[in-house]
Enzyme design. Structure first.
Site, PDB file in Angstrom:
ATOM      1  N   ARG A  27      -6.725  10.119  -7.006  1.00 35.12           N
ATOM      2  CA  ARG A  27      -7.309   9.572  -5.851  1.00 35.12           C
ATOM      3  C   ARG A  27      -8.504   8.867  -6.295  1.00 35.12           C
ATOM      4  NH1 ARG A  27      -5.005  11.188  -1.025  1.00 35.12           N
ATOM      5  NH2 ARG A  27      -7.102  10.524  -0.117  1.00 35.12           N
ATOM      6  N   ASN A  99     -14.795  12.214   1.914  1.00 33.38           N
ATOM      7  CA  ASN A  99     -13.767  10.947   1.583  1.00 33.38           C
ATOM      8  C   ASN A  99     -13.885   9.941   2.939  1.00 33.38           C
ATOM      9  OD1 ASN A  99     -11.623   9.345   0.669  1.00 33.38           O
ATOM     10  ND2 ASN A  99     -10.183  10.716   1.548  1.00 33.38           N
ATOM     11  N   GLY A 100     -14.387   8.897   2.668  1.00 26.22           N
ATOM     12  CA  GLY A 100     -14.381   7.844   3.686  1.00 26.22           C
ATOM     13  C   GLY A 100     -15.623   7.015   3.453  1.00 26.22           C
ATOM     14  N   GLU A 478       5.584  -8.626  -8.245  1.00 21.13           N
ATOM     15  CA  GLU A 478       5.194  -7.253  -8.857  1.00 21.13           C
ATOM     16  C   GLU A 478       5.235  -6.663 -10.002  1.00 21.13           C
ATOM     17  OE1 GLU A 478       4.715  -4.440  -7.194  1.00 21.13           O
ATOM     18  OE2 GLU A 478       5.377  -2.927  -8.356  1.00 21.13           O
ATOM     19  N   LYS A 482       2.085  -5.061 -11.796  1.00 24.97           N
ATOM     20  CA  LYS A 482       2.237  -3.856 -12.654  1.00 24.97           C
ATOM     21  C   LYS A 482       1.569  -3.931 -13.981  1.00 24.97           C
ATOM     22  CE  LYS A 482       3.229  -1.527 -10.474  1.00 24.97           C
ATOM     23  NZ  LYS A 482       3.481  -0.930  -9.316  1.00 24.97           N
ATOM     24  N   GLU A 485      -2.264  -4.153 -13.742  1.00 26.09           N
ATOM     25  CA  GLU A 485      -3.065  -3.077 -13.507  1.00 26.09           C
ATOM     26  C   GLU A 485      -3.324  -2.028 -14.624  1.00 26.09           C
ATOM     27  OE1 GLU A 485       0.213  -1.003 -10.234  1.00 26.09           O
ATOM     28  OE2 GLU A 485      -2.046  -0.502 -10.113  1.00 26.09           O
ATOM     29  N   LYS A 600      -5.388   5.613  -6.240  1.00 24.57           N
ATOM     30  CA  LYS A 600      -4.123   5.686  -5.630  1.00 24.57           C
ATOM     31  C   LYS A 600      -3.925   5.365  -4.282  1.00 24.57           C
ATOM     32  CE  LYS A 600       0.338   6.560  -6.059  1.00 24.57           C
ATOM     33  NZ  LYS A 600       1.154   5.547  -6.723  1.00 24.57           N
TER      34      LYS A 600
HETATM   35  O1  M6R Z   1      -0.032   3.691  -0.337  1.00 24.63           O
HETATM   36  P1  M6R Z   1       0.531   2.414   0.131  1.00 24.63           P
HETATM   37  O2  M6R Z   1       1.849   2.141  -0.341  1.00 24.63           O
HETATM   38  O3  M6R Z   1      -0.044   1.790   1.018  1.00 24.63           O
HETATM   39  O4  M6R Z   1      -0.579   1.500  -1.248  1.00 24.63           O
HETATM   40  C1  M6R Z   1      -0.579   0.164  -1.197  1.00 24.63           C
HETATM   41  C2  M6R Z   1      -1.139  -0.366  -2.535  1.00 24.63           C
HETATM   42  O5  M6R Z   1      -2.494   0.242  -2.693  1.00 24.63           O
HETATM   43  C3  M6R Z   1      -0.234   0.183  -3.707  1.00 24.63           C
HETATM   44  O6  M6R Z   1       1.120  -0.317  -3.531  1.00 24.63           O
HETATM   45  C4  M6R Z   1      -0.784  -0.477  -5.061  1.00 24.63           C
HETATM   46  O7  M6R Z   1      -0.611  -1.961  -4.989  1.00 24.63           O
HETATM   47  C5  M6R Z   1       0.044  -0.087  -6.219  1.00 24.63           C
HETATM   48  N1  M6R Z   1      -0.596   1.299  -6.587  1.00 24.63           N
HETATM   49  C6  M6R Z   1       0.186  -0.725  -7.461  1.00 24.63           C
HETATM   50  O8  M6R Z   1       0.894  -0.185  -8.311  1.00 24.63           O
END
Ligand code: M6R
Length: 605
Positions: A27, A99-100, A478, A482, A485, A600
């Site tokens: 996280r 957190n926030g 996508e 990937k 990142e 995450k």
């Molecule tokens: O938890 P979520 O599906 O809402 O997250 C959305 C994006 O932050 C997430 O899909 C992000 O783009 C991926 N971790 C990328 O691999």
């Protein structure tokens, strides 16, 4: 964004907290800290920049038998990555982690004259200072008073020096789950930190004050009334949240996709037909849908784009896909005839959540495709279609993506059926094919050696282009995300036919182009585009269906997916693009599961 944990009970707290932080580390991982409340010596607080392992090493020699403590792993927002800015924060008799984001922390700093006592640049420390300023021995009264002043999102775990063995907690928006068990009580940002203690847990209700003690957890609303939270039971175990012999979570999660698909699809088939009644998704609502808006972020949004391709091409229902952070500020054109589908693995992404709230305000029905049970997005939606990927720990989303696509496919099939757009026979055939994609994915995973070799080739490239048409273009988006990142290689995804309108100027011998060409009806068009880049020196990798073999004049390497209807081929292609990113990152020796600057779940705007 940030993981928090609190434990109180009859076991040494420090070790439980450090172990919990390791599971929460995905996280946020730029710094970490732990504070235990020792009844003899008071607060013992240690913070470190870097990963939890560094904190663990730093506290290894500390001998404390304190059985009450809190911990935090950070993804910096307010204030840089320093020990002073790491949590927990201490002010006088108060120690807390958060957190926030406290949006009005500057105003509060001025109004309550806190400037000279703050030791960090964080919004969080302001909360600690306010609690300390107002504290007169009654934690509830003080928390109520301070929370009333806060604007923003927060999950807070708080210890007061004169309340040994007790942790107080409260949240707004930011997630927290809690459980009590024989050894005490535990609270954390998500289930991964709880699951080794208890399979029964509850989602902390917003604006309720929790008191955790060795004997259990008391929940009160802000008027002081006791509340019994709904107890949920998790349907996966700790092994799902561990690496299970794989070198990285990401590789494990790529491999888990066939089972995740099966868990998501199989329960939604009855008599061979798509079946959503057990999910509470009623046919009457679906019948009335005139248009669809899909809102999400990142990978979840790209999954939405695949859903759009299917729904528009097979059902002829208009679908708009929007980025949640754009949607929420643009006065979108939606009404009661619109079905808004929000897609989120975590169910906590703040932009997606706010988009959901806006859609509801405008009268649209909201259906969410969510992986985390009981998450805020799931709870606020009119309808929920849970994906059953199990916990996804790697920051780069893999299995969540493919199950999101499968959920939208099931939804599309039911929608087509109840609206009379497709026949029962067509729906049956569709569901049979969908049920078969797990096997296709297994075969693709098994043939990963070629992909590893390709990754070795592209690991030194300055840029990588992905190109494709139609559904393969959405996969390219996508794929590019990937790769960027986790390998830190610049990459772009282009609609194959669009490249020549400018971007082809960037193609050179140093720039590999990965072309996805799995759709029969545009295959020859993509090959023409591939020839255009090949003749400009690009190293071309072609992803196509078995049987579509091209000469060296067209491409340098080919990766095949099994022969399959291209609407279902996306699942195998997804595996390939995930493995390309994975092996490239690994070949570069990077931290695959925890790429730099990321976290995450994105619970900040
Ligand atoms: O938890 P979520 O599906 O809402 O997250 C959305 C994006 O932050 C997430 O899909 C992000 O783009 C991926 N971790 C990328 O691999």
């Amino acid at each position: 964004m940030c993981g928090i944990i609190g434990y109180t009970g009859n076991e040494p707290a420090k070790d439980i907290i450090i172990n919990g932080l390791k599971t929460l580390e995905y996280r946020g991982y730029d710094s970490a800290g732990v504070a235990v409340l020792d009844p003899k010596t008071g607060i013992v607080l240690k913070k470190k920049t870097g990963k939890v392992a560094e904190l663990e090493a730093a506290v290894a020699g500390d001998s404390t038998d304190a059985t009450c403590g809190i911990g935090h792993t950070r993804w910096a927002t307010h204030g840089g990555v320093t020990e002073a800015n790491a949590h927990p924060h201490n002010q006088g008799s108060v120690t807390l982690c958060h957190n926030g984001i406290i949006e009005n922390y500057k105003e509060l700093t001025t109004e309550y004259g806190l400037k000279n006592i703050l030791k960090s640049e964080t919004d969080t420390e302001v909360v600690a200072a306010l609690l300390d300023q107002f504290y007169e021995g009654n934690p509830y009264k003080t928390i109520r008073k301070v929370v009333d002043l806060l604007a923003g999102s927060f999950a807070l775990c708080i210890m007061f020096d004169d309340q040994p063995g007790k942790i107080f907690a409260i949240r707004n928006v930011s997630p927290m789950v809690a459980a009590s068990f024989d050894g005490g009580s535990i609270i954390a940002s998500d289930l991964t930190a709880l699951i080794s203690f208890s399979k029964k847990y509850f989602v902390v209700p917003e604006y309720h004050i929790l008191t955790l003690s060795e004997d259990g957890i008391e929940v009160q609303d802000l008027k002081g009334r006791k509340v019994e939270p709904e107890i949920l039971e998790v349907n996966w175990d700790i092994s799902s949240a561990q690496k299970g012999g794989y070198p990285h979570y990401m590789l494990k999660e790529i491999n888990e996709q066939p089972e995740a698909l099966e868990r998501t699809v199989a329960p939604r088939i009855q008599d061979g037909l798509p079946f959503l009644a057990d999910d509470g998704i009623d046919d009457e609502m679906l019948k009335n849908v005139k248009n669809i808006v899909i809102v999400a972020c990142g990978t979840a949004m790209y999954a939405g784009m695949v859903g759009k391709s299917l729904i528009e091409s097979k059902l002829r229902i208009p679908v708009l896909v929007d980025i949640a952070s754009e949607f929420r500020y643009k006065d979108p054109i939606i009404d009661e005839d619109t079905l808004t589908i929000v897609v989120s693995q975590s169910g906590e992404t703040i932009d997606t959540l706010e988009a959901l709230r806006l859609a509801k305000k405008k009268g649209s029905k909201v259906l969410s495709v969510v992986n985390v049970k009981g998450s805020t997005i799931a709870r606020e939606s009119d309808y929920v279609l849970y994906t059953h990927a199990g916990p996804e720990i790697a920051v780069a989303s893999t299995k969540a993506y493919t199950v999101q696509i499968s959920a939208m496919y099931i939804l599309a099939a039911r929608l087509g059926l109840v609206k009379g757009i497709i026949t029962e026979d067509q729906a049956r055939e569709f569901m049979t094919k969908l049920s078969g994609v797990g096997e296709v994915m297994k075969k693709t995973i098994a043939a990963s050696d070629d992909i590893r070799r390709i990754a070795n080739h592209i690991k030194t490239a300055p840029d990588v282009f992905y190109i494709g048409r139609g559904i393969d273009y959405t996969l390219s988006l996508e794929a590019s995300l990937k790769l960027k990142e986790i390998s830190y290689i610049h990459s772009e995804a282009y609609a194959a036919g669009e490249l020549k309108h400018g971007t082809i100027a960037l193609i050179s011998e140093q720039v590999p182009v990965i072309a996805i060409a799995t759709e029969e009806q545009v295959y020859s068009k993509v090959i023409s585009n591939v020839r255009e880049v090949k003749s400009r020196g690009a190293y071309v990798i072609l992803i196509s269906q078995e049987g579509k073999t091209e000469s060296e004049e067209v491409c340098d390497k080919q990766i095949y997916i099994p022969k399959i209807d291209s609407i279902f081929g996306v699942f195998a292609t997804a595996v390939i693009i995930q493995l390309i990113a994975y092996y490239t990152s690994d070949a570069k020796g990077l931290d695959v599961d925890k790429p730099r600057n990321l976290a995450k779940s994105v619970t900040v705007e």
